[in-house]
Design a protein around this motif. Structure first.
Motif, short mmCIF file in Angstrom:
data_model
loop_
_atom_site.label_atom_id
_atom_site.label_comp_id
_atom_site.label_asym_id
_atom_site.label_seq_id
_atom_site.Cartn_x
_atom_site.Cartn_y
_atom_site.Cartn_z
N ALA A 143 23.78 -24.05 -20.33
CA ALA A 143 24.03 -22.92 -21.23
C ALA A 143 22.96 -22.85 -22.32
O ALA A 143 22.44 -21.78 -22.64
N ILE A 144 22.62 -24.01 -22.87
CA ILE A 144 21.60 -24.05 -23.93
C ILE A 144 20.26 -23.57 -23.38
O ILE A 144 19.56 -22.75 -23.99
N THR A 145 19.91 -24.06 -22.21
CA THR A 145 18.63 -23.68 -21.60
C THR A 145 18.57 -22.18 -21.35
O THR A 145 17.58 -21.52 -21.69
N SER A 146 19.64 -21.62 -20.80
CA SER A 146 19.66 -20.18 -20.54
C SER A 146 19.55 -19.39 -21.84
O SER A 146 18.86 -18.37 -21.90
N GLU A 177 23.51 -29.81 -13.40
CA GLU A 177 24.94 -30.18 -13.40
C GLU A 177 25.59 -30.01 -14.75
O GLU A 177 26.70 -29.51 -14.85
N ASP A 178 24.93 -30.46 -15.81
CA ASP A 178 25.56 -30.43 -17.13
C ASP A 178 25.65 -28.99 -17.62
O ASP A 178 24.65 -28.32 -17.88
N GLN A 181 16.06 -29.36 -10.92
CA GLN A 181 15.75 -28.87 -12.27
C GLN A 181 14.79 -27.69 -12.19
O GLN A 181 14.98 -26.66 -12.85
N ARG A 182 13.76 -27.84 -11.38
CA ARG A 182 12.77 -26.77 -11.24
C ARG A 182 13.42 -25.48 -10.74
O ARG A 182 13.16 -24.41 -11.28
#
Ligand code: C2E
Ligand code: MG
Ligand code: MG
Ligand code: MG
Length: 285
Positions: free
Chosen positions: A220-223, A214-215, A246-247
């Motif tokens: 964006a940071i994860t990608s 959701e966040d 999440q997975r």
């Protein structure tokens, strides 16, 4: 007048009050004794998994302390205490020794052949003779260095007291230890470090995973971290994966490995073994 006697005043007096009968120092003494007797301390293991098919990728050793009266105390509170008061080097040595013994036992029993990862404190690199201790324990238990991964946080990599950290990491990796940056994204490591240091793996901190998908900032940071890791040919393990949402997000973004309660909690050795044996039976032809 109240203002003039304000904060500074009371602050200055508080520390001296706390030193007498300091519960922290008492705890430190108890930890020292626990370490000397080899009781009360235990390594738990949390499995890591490949995202695409769930198979075992590795295990992280996580230290536990059963205090006789206070029950289980979190490493997040007793590790910093040990670090501040000169006990971390000995505690770290204990972890290295126990982890090597466990790797040897699992290999012998055919339970597991994946690397076990241990957490390395900055203090171990600064004060202790980390390299010698690692070599001695590996030799004692006939464990190849490739089976003992080292997790270091970004603050460790930037700690100038650890000497030429880059050279030391190169030496450790030349010996065969896989190296991971723990809690990646929460410290201050610059991208230049990632280019220079001999690192195999990034562990994306739980803070970025918690509110996925959701966040949008965390997404964006994860990608971005995953894209960068791909470019640098680094593995990524996402920490703290608790939900299927999440997975699924991580899988879609190309994350290879996960560690989190959705798969397994940190467990005692007997429980990990039982689960791995059960999984192996299930997958027998
Ligand atoms: P860490 O190395 O980042 O370890 C991961 C922590 O996240 C562990 O907490 C683990 O239990 C927790 N965790 C894993 N999956 C999930 C999840 O899905 N949800 C949530 N909420 N938490 C999850 P733990 O065992 O309490 O350890 C805390 C920290 O203490 C570790 O963080 C590490 O920095 C330190 N630590 C633990 N054992 C050692 C050790 O042997 N040596 C050193 N130097 N530090 C250690
Ligand atoms: Mg860790
Ligand atoms: Mg971590
Ligand atoms: Mg963490």
């Amino acid at each position: 007048a109240a203002k003039r006697h304000g904060r500074n005043h009371s602050r200055r007096f508080r520390p001296s009050l706390e030193v007498e009968g300091d519960p922290q120092l008492e705890l430190l003494n108890e930890l020292r004794q626990a370490l000397a007797h080899g009781t009360q301390l235990e390594l738990f293991y949390q499995t890591q998994h490949y995202l695409d098919d769930g198979r075992l990728a590795g295990m992280e050793a996580l230290l536990r302390w059963y205090h006789p009266t206070q029950g289980m105390i979190s490493p997040a509170s007793f590790i910093p205490l040990a670090e501040r008061h000169g006990l971390m080097s000995a505690l770290g040595d204990w972890v290295i020794e126990r982890a090597c013994a466990q790797v040897a036992a699992w290999r012998q029993q055919g339970v597991s052949f994946v690397p076990v990862w241990i957490n390395i404190s900055a203090v171990q690199l600064i004060q202790g003779d980390l390299e010698a201790k690692l070599s001695a324990s590996l030799a004692k238990y006939h464990v190849p260095a490739a089976m003992l991964g080292l997790e270091l946080t970004e603050s460790v990599l930037l700690d100038e007291r650890a000497g030429d950290i880059s050279a030391r990491l190169v030496a450790l990796r030349d010996k065969g230890h896989p190296i991971a940056i723990d809690d990646f994204g929460t410290g201050y490591s610059s991208m230049a470090y990632l280019k220079q240091l001999p690192v195999d793996k990034l562990k994306l901190d739980r803070a970025f995973v918690r509110a996925l998908p959701e966040d949008s900032a965390d997404a964006a940071i994860t990608s971005a971290v995953l894209a960068m890791a791909r470019g640098l040919e680094l593995d990524v393990v996402a920490e703290g994966v608790e939900t299927e949402e999440q997975r699924d997000f991580l899988l879609a973004q190309g994350c290879a490995m996960v560690q989190g309660f959705l798969y397994a909690r940190p467990e005692r050795v007997a429980d990990v073994e039982a689960r791995l044996r059960r999984d192996a039976e299930v997958s027998l032809p």
